[in-house]
Write a protein that holds these residues in place. Structure first.
Motif, PDB file in Angstrom:
ATOM      1  N   ASN A 136      83.182  43.924   3.071  1.00 12.10           N
ATOM      2  CA  ASN A 136      81.958  44.547   2.556  1.00 12.10           C
ATOM      3  C   ASN A 136      81.709  44.010   1.145  1.00 12.10           C
ATOM      4  O   ASN A 136      82.449  44.344   0.209  1.00 12.10           O
ATOM      5  N   PRO A 137      80.695  43.208   0.947  1.00 13.96           N
ATOM      6  CA  PRO A 137      80.450  42.603  -0.383  1.00 13.96           C
ATOM      7  C   PRO A 137      80.097  43.624  -1.451  1.00 13.96           C
ATOM      8  O   PRO A 137      80.200  43.348  -2.646  1.00 13.96           O
ATOM      9  N   ASP A 138      79.696  44.848  -1.042  1.00 19.42           N
ATOM     10  CA  ASP A 138      79.315  45.869  -2.022  1.00 19.42           C
ATOM     11  C   ASP A 138      80.493  46.732  -2.470  1.00 19.42           C
ATOM     12  O   ASP A 138      80.349  47.576  -3.356  1.00 19.42           O
ATOM     13  N   TYR A 139      81.671  46.540  -1.822  1.00 24.93           N
ATOM     14  CA  TYR A 139      82.822  47.384  -2.158  1.00 24.93           C
ATOM     15  C   TYR A 139      83.542  46.825  -3.383  1.00 24.93           C
ATOM     16  O   TYR A 139      83.821  45.628  -3.461  1.00 24.93           O
ATOM     17  N   GLU A 140      83.860  47.709  -4.333  1.00 26.57           N
ATOM     18  CA  GLU A 140      84.641  47.339  -5.498  1.00 26.57           C
ATOM     19  C   GLU A 140      85.878  48.232  -5.551  1.00 26.57           C
ATOM     20  O   GLU A 140      85.761  49.463  -5.544  1.00 26.57           O
ATOM     21  N   ARG A 141      87.018  47.600  -5.615  1.00 28.55           N
ATOM     22  CA  ARG A 141      88.265  48.344  -5.628  1.00 28.55           C
ATOM     23  C   ARG A 141      88.480  48.992  -6.996  1.00 28.55           C
ATOM     24  O   ARG A 141      88.352  48.319  -8.028  1.00 28.55           O
ATOM     25  N   ASP A 142      88.786  50.295  -6.984  1.00 27.34           N
ATOM     26  CA  ASP A 142      89.033  51.003  -8.231  1.00 27.34           C
ATOM     27  C   ASP A 142      90.337  50.539  -8.861  1.00 27.34           C
ATOM     28  O   ASP A 142      91.303  50.203  -8.157  1.00 27.34           O
ATOM     29  N   VAL A 143      90.389  50.533 -10.158  1.00 27.93           N
ATOM     30  CA  VAL A 143      91.608  50.205 -10.885  1.00 27.93           C
ATOM     31  C   VAL A 143      92.427  51.482 -11.041  1.00 27.93           C
ATOM     32  O   VAL A 143      91.960  52.462 -11.633  1.00 27.93           O
TER      33      VAL A 143
END
Length: 302
Positions: free
Chosen positions: A284-291
């Protein structure tokens, strides 16, 4: 890592497997150098380590085939391991179960019975651990406690022992009639060998936990255990569930011989397997993994 070939990866995986085996072998080593030296003198014809590992891995691969056959055909398997303290039962069980699926093969090592269990039918607490279809159960000691430690240490009366000898053949015939494949092993060691292994445990802080007051008493009552063992084998060696004696003075050979013989007890063969294919990962190109906060991570000490 990008230049790594499948062969390199498989070689690394095999090395990891061998590292695990070496770790187990180191667990068997005595920390007392003098006792270790004496032990080697008493066992001059030990197997070459490389030969032992090669054969162990071959037999363990066959155990996986057996496991698959048991699971596929919904077979029910019980293997009983009995013998004197330090005879090598635990080591053999560990090598049998080491690479098997714990959902298929499980080890049962029951503690001393509770007051409630003492009031039950003697076999009752063992029955709940018997296998369903597609399962293998390895009993690290079993209902034969009554004919061994309970009898020798005075925890069971002679009347109770006599009743056990009357009951156990029919109990085991019932298990076999129900479809359970029952295999019984007695690991046999000499008086001198047990003394040596006990001394190794005393001087090895990693193994001192294995020595209980009951184990030490077994040294004192060696002859009583011998008489109890001989009567047990005579009274309970039935055609439907015979005893098999494993000479255990040489640990490595005992393990290999036991596993090889166990495999011979079953008409296992290859079973159908669904072809396994690794599915593509969903991206999913819109997913950003949380730090994640650093305190959630285990400290990197090694």
């Amino acid at each position: 890592m990008q230049d790594e070939t499948p062969t390199d990866w498989l070689r690394a995986e095999l090395q990891d497997t061998l590292d695990e085996d070496y770790e187990i072998e180191l667990e068997d080593a005595a920390l007392s150098l003098e006792i270790s030296r004496i032990y080697r003198e008493k066992h001059p014809n030990q197997m070459i380590r490389a030969d032992y590992f090669r054969e162990l891995l071959r037999l363990q691969s066959e155990l996986i085939r057996l496991q698959d056959w048991v699971s596929y055909h919904k077979e029910k398997v019980v293997v009983i391991f009995e013998g004197r303290d330090s005879a090598g039962k635990g080591g053999a069980i560990k090598r049998i179960s080491q690479r098997l699926n714990p959902r298929v093969c499980r080890v049962v090592a029951l503690p001393a019975p509770s007051d409630r269990e003492k009031s039950q039918w003697y076999f009752q607490r063992y029955v709940s651990h018997l296998p369903a279809g597609g399962e293998i159960v390895l009993f690290d000691r079993s209902w034969y406690n009554r004919a061994g430690v309970e009898r020798v240490m005075g925890f069971a009366s002679e009347t109770q022992v006599d009743q056990f000898f009357d009951d156990v053949p029919e109990f085991e015939r019932m298990l076999v009639r129900s479809g359970i494949r029952l295999v019984k092993y007695w690991f046999s060691i000499t008086d001198e060998e047990q003394q040596m292994r006990f001394l190794m445990r005393i001087h090895d802080p990693l193994k001192q936990w294995k020595l209980s007051p009951m184990d030490l008493q077994s040294r004192v009552r060696w002859e009583d255990y011998t008489k109890a063992k001989e009567e047990m084998l005579m009274q309970t060696n039935i055609p439907e569930a015979p005893w098999y004696i494993v000479p255990g003075n040489d640990k490595k050979r005992a393990r290999l011989n036991c596993i090889s013989h166990l495999l011979d007890q079953f008409p296992y063969e290859d079973v159908p397997h669904e072809e396994v294919a690794l599915p593509n990962r969903v991206f999913n190109p819109d997913y950003e993994r949380d730090v994640l906060p650093p305190e959630l991570f285990v400290p990197q000490r090694y």
